[in-house]
Design a protein around this motif. Structure first.
Motif, PDB file in Angstrom:
ATOM      1  N   ILE A  28      -5.259 -37.671  13.131  1.00 27.06           N
ATOM      2  CA  ILE A  28      -5.527 -36.243  13.301  1.00 27.06           C
ATOM      3  C   ILE A  28      -5.394 -35.508  11.962  1.00 27.06           C
ATOM      4  CG2 ILE A  28      -3.204 -35.495  13.955  1.00 27.06           C
ATOM      5  CD1 ILE A  28      -4.651 -33.746  16.126  1.00 27.06           C
ATOM      6  N   GLU A  29      -4.514 -35.984  11.100  1.00 33.38           N
ATOM      7  CA  GLU A  29      -4.381 -35.372   9.777  1.00 33.38           C
ATOM      8  C   GLU A  29      -5.631 -35.613   8.929  1.00 33.38           C
ATOM      9  OE1 GLU A  29      -2.189 -33.144   8.894  1.00 33.38           O
ATOM     10  OE2 GLU A  29      -1.144 -33.400  10.795  1.00 33.38           O
ATOM     11  N   ASP A  30      -6.204 -36.827   9.046  1.00 32.35           N
ATOM     12  CA  ASP A  30      -7.468 -37.106   8.364  1.00 32.35           C
ATOM     13  C   ASP A  30      -8.558 -36.172   8.879  1.00 32.35           C
ATOM     14  OD1 ASP A  30      -6.262 -39.232   7.028  1.00 32.35           O
ATOM     15  OD2 ASP A  30      -7.189 -40.770   8.303  1.00 32.35           O
ATOM     16  N   ILE A  53      -4.130 -25.255  19.702  1.00 32.25           N
ATOM     17  CA  ILE A  53      -4.202 -26.583  20.311  1.00 32.25           C
ATOM     18  C   ILE A  53      -4.007 -27.654  19.244  1.00 32.25           C
ATOM     19  CG2 ILE A  53      -5.716 -28.198  21.535  1.00 32.25           C
ATOM     20  CD1 ILE A  53      -7.019 -25.608  22.813  1.00 32.25           C
ATOM     21  N   VAL A  54      -4.659 -27.470  18.109  1.00 34.61           N
ATOM     22  CA  VAL A  54      -4.523 -28.433  17.009  1.00 34.61           C
ATOM     23  C   VAL A  54      -3.095 -28.433  16.476  1.00 34.61           C
ATOM     24  CG1 VAL A  54      -5.310 -29.036  14.689  1.00 34.61           C
ATOM     25  CG2 VAL A  54      -6.957 -28.272  16.413  1.00 34.61           C
ATOM     26  N   ASP A  55      -2.499 -27.249  16.334  1.00 37.37           N
ATOM     27  CA  ASP A  55      -1.113 -27.182  15.852  1.00 37.37           C
ATOM     28  C   ASP A  55      -0.166 -27.905  16.793  1.00 37.37           C
ATOM     29  OD1 ASP A  55      -1.779 -25.791  13.549  1.00 37.37           O
ATOM     30  OD2 ASP A  55      -1.282 -23.819  14.381  1.00 37.37           O
ATOM     31  N   VAL A  56      -0.364 -27.738  18.099  1.00 29.75           N
ATOM     32  CA  VAL A  56       0.482 -28.448  19.064  1.00 29.75           C
ATOM     33  C   VAL A  56       0.260 -29.953  18.934  1.00 29.75           C
ATOM     34  CG1 VAL A  56       0.864 -28.894  21.528  1.00 29.75           C
ATOM     35  CG2 VAL A  56       0.744 -26.531  20.692  1.00 29.75           C
ATOM     36  N   ASP A  60       3.156 -29.282  15.077  1.00 26.71           N
ATOM     37  CA  ASP A  60       3.599 -28.101  14.337  1.00 26.71           C
ATOM     38  C   ASP A  60       3.819 -26.958  15.321  1.00 26.71           C
ATOM     39  OD1 ASP A  60       4.151 -26.062  12.572  1.00 26.71           O
ATOM     40  OD2 ASP A  60       2.423 -26.451  11.266  1.00 26.71           O
ATOM     41  N   LEU A  61       4.901 -27.080  16.082  1.00 24.59           N
ATOM     42  CA  LEU A  61       5.172 -26.113  17.144  1.00 24.59           C
ATOM     43  C   LEU A  61       5.544 -24.742  16.591  1.00 24.59           C
ATOM     44  CD1 LEU A  61       6.977 -28.354  19.782  1.00 24.59           C
ATOM     45  CD2 LEU A  61       4.537 -27.972  19.379  1.00 24.59           C
ATOM     46  N   ALA A  62       6.111 -24.679  15.394  1.00 21.98           N
ATOM     47  CA  ALA A  62       6.416 -23.374  14.786  1.00 21.98           C
ATOM     48  C   ALA A  62       5.119 -22.605  14.518  1.00 21.98           C
ATOM     49  CB  ALA A  62       7.205 -23.557  13.494  1.00 21.98           C
ATOM     50  N   ALA A  63       4.112 -23.280  13.986  1.00 23.29           N
ATOM     51  CA  ALA A  63       2.820 -22.630  13.738  1.00 23.29           C
ATOM     52  C   ALA A  63       2.168 -22.237  15.061  1.00 23.29           C
ATOM     53  CB  ALA A  63       1.897 -23.542  12.938  1.00 23.29           C
ATOM     54  N   PHE A 133      -0.622 -38.417  20.202  1.00 21.64           N
ATOM     55  CA  PHE A 133      -0.704 -37.320  19.245  1.00 21.64           C
ATOM     56  C   PHE A 133       0.549 -37.335  18.373  1.00 21.64           C
ATOM     57  CE2 PHE A 133      -3.220 -35.709  22.865  1.00 21.64           C
ATOM     58  CZ  PHE A 133      -4.399 -35.443  22.209  1.00 21.64           C
ATOM     59  N   PRO A 134       0.476 -36.818  17.159  1.00 21.91           N
ATOM     60  CA  PRO A 134       1.677 -36.705  16.331  1.00 21.91           C
ATOM     61  C   PRO A 134       2.820 -36.005  17.076  1.00 21.91           C
ATOM     62  CG  PRO A 134      -0.241 -36.284  14.986  1.00 21.91           C
ATOM     63  CD  PRO A 134      -0.730 -36.408  16.413  1.00 21.91           C
ATOM     64  N   LEU A 135       2.498 -35.061  17.930  1.00 23.31           N
ATOM     65  CA  LEU A 135       3.490 -34.383  18.763  1.00 23.31           C
ATOM     66  C   LEU A 135       4.358 -35.395  19.503  1.00 23.31           C
ATOM     67  CD1 LEU A 135       4.520 -31.809  20.424  1.00 23.31           C
ATOM     68  CD2 LEU A 135       2.708 -32.418  22.037  1.00 23.31           C
ATOM     69  N   GLU A 136       3.748 -36.446  20.020  1.00 25.71           N
ATOM     70  CA  GLU A 136       4.473 -37.457  20.778  1.00 25.71           C
ATOM     71  C   GLU A 136       5.259 -38.401  19.885  1.00 25.71           C
ATOM     72  OE1 GLU A 136       1.820 -38.772  24.364  1.00 25.71           O
ATOM     73  OE2 GLU A 136       0.535 -38.284  22.636  1.00 25.71           O
ATOM     74  N   LEU A 137       4.745 -38.647  18.711  1.00 24.33           N
ATOM     75  CA  LEU A 137       5.390 -39.598  17.802  1.00 24.33           C
ATOM     76  C   LEU A 137       6.640 -39.021  17.156  1.00 24.33           C
ATOM     77  CD1 LEU A 137       2.170 -41.002  16.110  1.00 24.33           C
ATOM     78  CD2 LEU A 137       3.472 -41.981  18.021  1.00 24.33           C
ATOM     79  N   GLU A 138       6.701 -37.685  17.064  1.00 22.70           N
ATOM     80  CA  GLU A 138       7.862 -37.023  16.452  1.00 22.70           C
ATOM     81  C   GLU A 138       9.021 -36.842  17.428  1.00 22.70           C
ATOM     82  OE1 GLU A 138       6.409 -33.336  14.951  1.00 22.70           O
ATOM     83  OE2 GLU A 138       5.034 -34.296  13.558  1.00 22.70           O
TER      84      GLU A 138
END
Length: 139
Positions: A28-30, A53-56, A60-63, A133-138
């Protein structure tokens, strides 16, 4: 299209130019970096109901919360909105409710649900490889 061998030239251009660029997008970062240089980047970066949606998804929940705070009034149910806008804002409010509850598993489940719907609508099931998603990996 009436030029001889135009199909061959198109296939060659896709194979040599388009596919290598697309295949280099593996996260997703790419994707985010790729889109940021695109002519239509504003459709992601300047549209808060897409960017949240992309931030979530990126984790990046702060954004995402900052976007929510700045736009929540605009996303409220409003009879003046057309049907498409009301549906889009209803989805964003679903996301915001899970964001408010700090429900990371619920956020991920919602994103995966939307992802599956998009894949079905685009008829690309055979190409889709569901990934976390990165959200899940963090978490």
């Amino acid at each position: 299209m009436s030029q001889p061998h135009i199909q061959d030239a198109l296939i060659e251009a896709i194979d040599e130019q388009a596919l290598p660029r697309l295949r280099s997008v593996t996260s997703i970062e790419d994707y985010f970096a790729f889109v940021s240089g695109h002519t239509f980047r504003h459709k992601l970066f300047d549209w808060p109901d897409v960017k949240i949606i992309v931030d979530v998804a990126r984790g990046d929940l702060a954004a995402a919360r900052a976007l929510r705070d700045a736009n929540i009034d605009r996303w409220r149910d409003n009879p003046a909105h057309d049907d498409e806008s009301r549906a889009r804002y209803r989805r964003v409010r679903q996301l915001c409710a899970r964001l408010d509850a700090d429900d990371r598993p619920g956020l991920a489940a919602l994103l995966h649900e939307w992802e599956a719907i998009t894949v079905r609508n685009l008829k690309i099931e055979r190409l889709w490889e569901p990934t976390p998603f990165p959200l899940e990996l963090e978490a």
